[in-house]
Design a protein around this motif. Structure first.
Motif, PDB file in Angstrom:
ATOM      1  N   MET A 188       0.817  -1.208   0.000  1.00  0.00           N
ATOM      2  CA  MET A 188       0.000   0.000   0.000  1.00  0.00           C
ATOM      3  C   MET A 188       0.854   1.262   0.000  1.00  0.00           C
ATOM      4  SD  MET A 188      -3.112   1.079  -0.128  1.00  0.00           S
ATOM      5  CE  MET A 188      -4.231  -0.193   0.493  1.00  0.00           C
ATOM      6  N   LYS A 189       2.021   1.214   0.630  1.00  0.00           N
ATOM      7  CA  LYS A 189       2.862   2.412   0.731  1.00  0.00           C
ATOM      8  C   LYS A 189       3.358   2.898  -0.628  1.00  0.00           C
ATOM      9  CE  LYS A 189       7.152  -0.139   1.666  1.00  0.00           C
ATOM     10  NZ  LYS A 189       8.213  -0.393   2.676  1.00  0.00           N
ATOM     11  N   ARG A 190       3.281   2.047  -1.651  1.00  0.00           N
ATOM     12  CA  ARG A 190       3.726   2.447  -2.977  1.00  0.00           C
ATOM     13  C   ARG A 190       2.610   3.101  -3.786  1.00  0.00           C
ATOM     14  NH1 ARG A 190       7.494  -2.093  -5.700  1.00  0.00           N
ATOM     15  NH2 ARG A 190       7.922  -0.300  -7.040  1.00  0.00           N
ATOM     16  N   ILE A 191       1.436   3.206  -3.196  1.00  0.00           N
ATOM     17  CA  ILE A 191       0.295   3.809  -3.883  1.00  0.00           C
ATOM     18  C   ILE A 191       0.152   5.257  -3.439  1.00  0.00           C
ATOM     19  CG2 ILE A 191      -2.178   3.679  -4.318  1.00  0.00           C
ATOM     20  CD1 ILE A 191      -0.463   1.330  -5.422  1.00  0.00           C
ATOM     21  N   ASN A 192       0.509   6.174  -4.331  1.00  0.00           N
ATOM     22  CA  ASN A 192       0.416   7.604  -4.065  1.00  0.00           C
ATOM     23  C   ASN A 192      -0.231   8.311  -5.247  1.00  0.00           C
ATOM     24  OD1 ASN A 192       1.821   7.974  -1.438  1.00  0.00           O
ATOM     25  ND2 ASN A 192       3.482   6.972  -2.541  1.00  0.00           N
ATOM     26  N   PRO A 193      -1.004   9.370  -5.006  1.00  0.00           N
ATOM     27  CA  PRO A 193      -1.354   9.938  -3.704  1.00  0.00           C
ATOM     28  C   PRO A 193      -2.250   9.005  -2.898  1.00  0.00           C
ATOM     29  CG  PRO A 193      -2.660  10.974  -5.410  1.00  0.00           C
ATOM     30  CD  PRO A 193      -1.654  10.110  -6.118  1.00  0.00           C
ATOM     31  N   THR A 194      -2.226   9.154  -1.585  1.00  0.00           N
ATOM     32  CA  THR A 194      -2.949   8.230  -0.714  1.00  0.00           C
ATOM     33  C   THR A 194      -4.450   8.245  -0.953  1.00  0.00           C
ATOM     34  OG1 THR A 194      -3.062   9.917   1.027  1.00  0.00           O
ATOM     35  CG2 THR A 194      -1.218   8.370   1.110  1.00  0.00           C
ATOM     36  N   VAL A 195      -4.980   9.351  -1.465  1.00  0.00           N
ATOM     37  CA  VAL A 195      -6.422   9.439  -1.701  1.00  0.00           C
ATOM     38  C   VAL A 195      -6.889   8.404  -2.723  1.00  0.00           C
ATOM     39  CG1 VAL A 195      -6.242  11.169  -3.547  1.00  0.00           C
ATOM     40  CG2 VAL A 195      -8.305  11.058  -2.150  1.00  0.00           C
ATOM     41  N   LEU A 196      -5.979   7.907  -3.554  1.00  0.00           N
ATOM     42  CA  LEU A 196      -6.344   6.919  -4.573  1.00  0.00           C
ATOM     43  C   LEU A 196      -6.354   5.483  -4.048  1.00  0.00           C
ATOM     44  CD1 LEU A 196      -4.458   8.265  -7.728  1.00  0.00           C
ATOM     45  CD2 LEU A 196      -6.813   8.666  -7.009  1.00  0.00           C
ATOM     46  N   ARG A 197      -5.915   5.281  -2.832  1.00  0.00           N
ATOM     47  CA  ARG A 197      -5.859   3.925  -2.287  1.00  0.00           C
ATOM     48  C   ARG A 197      -7.238   3.283  -2.173  1.00  0.00           C
ATOM     49  NH1 ARG A 197      -1.224   4.796   2.457  1.00  0.00           N
ATOM     50  NH2 ARG A 197       0.489   5.209   1.008  1.00  0.00           N
ATOM     51  N   SER A 198      -8.246   4.116  -1.932  1.00  0.00           N
ATOM     52  CA  SER A 198      -9.599   3.579  -1.783  1.00  0.00           C
ATOM     53  C   SER A 198     -10.165   3.030  -3.094  1.00  0.00           C
ATOM     54  CB  SER A 198     -10.541   4.663  -1.239  1.00  0.00           C
ATOM     55  OG  SER A 198     -10.627   5.755  -2.137  1.00  0.00           O
ATOM     56  N   SER A 199      -9.508   3.333  -4.210  1.00  0.00           N
ATOM     57  CA  SER A 199      -9.991   2.865  -5.513  1.00  0.00           C
ATOM     58  C   SER A 199      -9.413   1.506  -5.895  1.00  0.00           C
ATOM     59  CB  SER A 199      -9.651   3.894  -6.596  1.00  0.00           C
ATOM     60  OG  SER A 199      -8.244   4.069  -6.695  1.00  0.00           O
ATOM     61  N   LEU A 200      -8.611   0.908  -5.022  1.00  0.00           N
ATOM     62  CA  LEU A 200      -7.993  -0.391  -5.291  1.00  0.00           C
ATOM     63  C   LEU A 200      -8.686  -1.494  -4.510  1.00  0.00           C
ATOM     64  CD1 LEU A 200      -4.250   0.679  -5.081  1.00  0.00           C
ATOM     65  CD2 LEU A 200      -5.621   0.398  -7.141  1.00  0.00           C
ATOM     66  N   SER A 201      -8.794  -2.651  -5.118  1.00  0.00           N
ATOM     67  CA  SER A 201      -9.399  -3.802  -4.447  1.00  0.00           C
ATOM     68  C   SER A 201      -8.726  -5.084  -4.916  1.00  0.00           C
ATOM     69  CB  SER A 201     -10.908  -3.868  -4.732  1.00  0.00           C
ATOM     70  OG  SER A 201     -11.145  -4.031  -6.125  1.00  0.00           O
ATOM     71  N   ASN A 202      -9.077  -6.179  -4.253  1.00  0.00           N
ATOM     72  CA  ASN A 202      -8.552  -7.503  -4.602  1.00  0.00           C
ATOM     73  C   ASN A 202      -7.055  -7.634  -4.347  1.00  0.00           C
ATOM     74  OD1 ASN A 202      -9.445 -10.075  -5.520  1.00  0.00           O
ATOM     75  ND2 ASN A 202      -8.342  -9.774  -7.434  1.00  0.00           N
ATOM     76  N   PHE A 203      -6.555  -6.909  -3.336  1.00  0.00           N
ATOM     77  CA  PHE A 203      -5.126  -7.012  -3.033  1.00  0.00           C
ATOM     78  C   PHE A 203      -4.844  -7.895  -1.823  1.00  0.00           C
ATOM     79  CE2 PHE A 203      -6.681  -2.937  -1.347  1.00  0.00           C
ATOM     80  CZ  PHE A 203      -6.379  -3.032   0.011  1.00  0.00           C
ATOM     81  N   LEU A 204      -5.883  -8.520  -1.264  1.00  0.00           N
ATOM     82  CA  LEU A 204      -5.725  -9.480  -0.177  1.00  0.00           C
ATOM     83  C   LEU A 204      -6.509 -10.739  -0.493  1.00  0.00           C
ATOM     84  CD1 LEU A 204      -6.250  -7.132   2.929  1.00  0.00           C
ATOM     85  CD2 LEU A 204      -4.072  -8.056   2.122  1.00  0.00           C
ATOM     86  N   LYS A 205      -6.083 -11.848   0.120  1.00  0.00           N
ATOM     87  CA  LYS A 205      -6.790 -13.103  -0.085  1.00  0.00           C
ATOM     88  C   LYS A 205      -6.512 -14.033   1.085  1.00  0.00           C
ATOM     89  CE  LYS A 205      -2.998 -15.242  -2.699  1.00  0.00           C
ATOM     90  NZ  LYS A 205      -2.598 -15.930  -3.953  1.00  0.00           N
ATOM     91  N   PHE A 206      -7.313 -15.083   1.219  1.00  0.00           N
ATOM     92  CA  PHE A 206      -7.020 -16.112   2.212  1.00  0.00           C
ATOM     93  C   PHE A 206      -5.772 -16.868   1.798  1.00  0.00           C
ATOM     94  CE2 PHE A 206     -11.245 -15.289   3.722  1.00  0.00           C
ATOM     95  CZ  PHE A 206     -11.226 -15.694   5.049  1.00  0.00           C
ATOM     96  N   ASN A 207      -5.088 -17.423   2.772  1.00  0.00           N
ATOM     97  CA  ASN A 207      -3.833 -18.125   2.512  1.00  0.00           C
ATOM     98  C   ASN A 207      -4.026 -19.340   1.611  1.00  0.00           C
ATOM     99  OD1 ASN A 207      -0.976 -18.481   2.966  1.00  0.00           O
ATOM    100  ND2 ASN A 207      -1.510 -20.212   4.287  1.00  0.00           N
ATOM    101  N   SER A 208      -5.217 -19.947   1.665  1.00  0.00           N
ATOM    102  CA  SER A 208      -5.496 -21.115   0.841  1.00  0.00           C
ATOM    103  C   SER A 208      -6.995 -21.219   0.607  1.00  0.00           C
ATOM    104  CB  SER A 208      -4.992 -22.394   1.518  1.00  0.00           C
ATOM    105  OG  SER A 208      -5.755 -22.660   2.689  1.00  0.00           O
TER     106      SER A 208
END
Length: 263
Positions: A188-208
């Motif tokens: 997440m720290k590579r996503i700038n400006p920070t206001v655009l972070r809310s426009s991202l999804s599907n970057f987490l998942k269950f381990n299996s």
């Protein structure tokens, strides 16, 4: 100045952290522990509980010093142990830890992490029958919602004209497309400006897929999502989205040790 019921007695003197839980100095302490119903709210059916919040007197540089200290001094540090425990005890007072049947956090690339220590201390107060850590996806799997990004930019006041908006969006898209080619795990720290972070999804998942199916089977239980710091809130929102999409019948509560979100 806003009056708080209890300060934690944490001060920064010459860039050094000083813990003093026995006395308060409202002019120098940099954060406080929420009391009673403060630091609690419900949004879209999800309950939120914040442990600590920075004092209005704290500077951004002081907040960074404390954040770095907490993240780097985890093992064998009684002050940090007490700091985390006080936050967890606050959560127990307002939500009853024994009411939760499942606990969900995000996995950290650094071990031990502050989130790991929160989980460890939770285990001292409640049996963790079901505990999951959501892991990061690679950038190639992450979705970017351009319309949502444009709306966030306009609401933030960061851009004044359509031309400025278009240039900033295109610059972000170019950067994002390069990240998608990298094969790296999402940060997440590579996503700038920070206001655009809310426009991202599907970057987490269950381990299996097996863990995901176990969570799907836990129908109608109370689930605690927890994290160490709340900044933009994007990670928590993504955790909520994933869990609701898999099992919408569970009741979700979010606990964040320190709320540092401004505005």
């Amino acid at each position: 100045m806003k009056s708080f019921d209890l300060y934690e007695g944490i001060q920064i003197i010459d860039d050094q952290i000083h813990f003093n839980y026995d006395s308060d100095d409202h002019e120098k302490d940099i954060l406080y522990l929420h009391q009673d119903t403060s630091g609690q709210f419900t949004e879209e059916g999800v309950s939120y509980v914040y442990g600590y919040e920075y004092s209005p007197n704290s500077s951004l540089s002081e907040q960074k010093i404390l954040r770095d200290y907490l993240k780097s001094n985890i093992l064998g540090n009684d002050d940090v142990f007490d700091f985390i425990e006080n936050g967890i005890l606050r959560l127990d007072r307002v939500k009853d830890l024994n009411s939760f049947g499942c606990f969900v956090s995000t996995a950290s690339s650094k071990s031990p992490s502050l989130v790991d220590e929160i989980l460890l201390q939770l285990s001292n107060y409640v049996t963790l029958y079901y505990s999951f850590k959501l892991i990061k996806e690679t950038y190639e799997h992450v979705n970017f919602d351009e319309e949502k990004a444009r709306e966030a930019l306009r609401n933030s006041g960061r851009v004044k004209t359509k031309t400025q908006e278009d240039k900033l969006i295109q610059k972000f898209i170019d950067h994002f497309n390069e990240l998608k080619k990298s094969g790296c795990l999402f940060e997440m720290k590579r996503i700038n400006p920070t206001v655009l972070r809310s426009s991202l999804s599907n970057f987490l998942k269950f381990n299996s897929s097996d863990e995901e199916e176990v969570y799907r089977s836990l129908d109608g239980i109370k689930v605690l999502l927890f994290d160490d710091f709340l900044t933009s809130g994007s990670t928590i929102k993504e955790m909520i989205r994933i869990l609701k999409s898999i099992n919408p019948n569970n009741t979700l509560t979010v606990f964040v040790l320190i709320n540092q979100k401004r505005g």
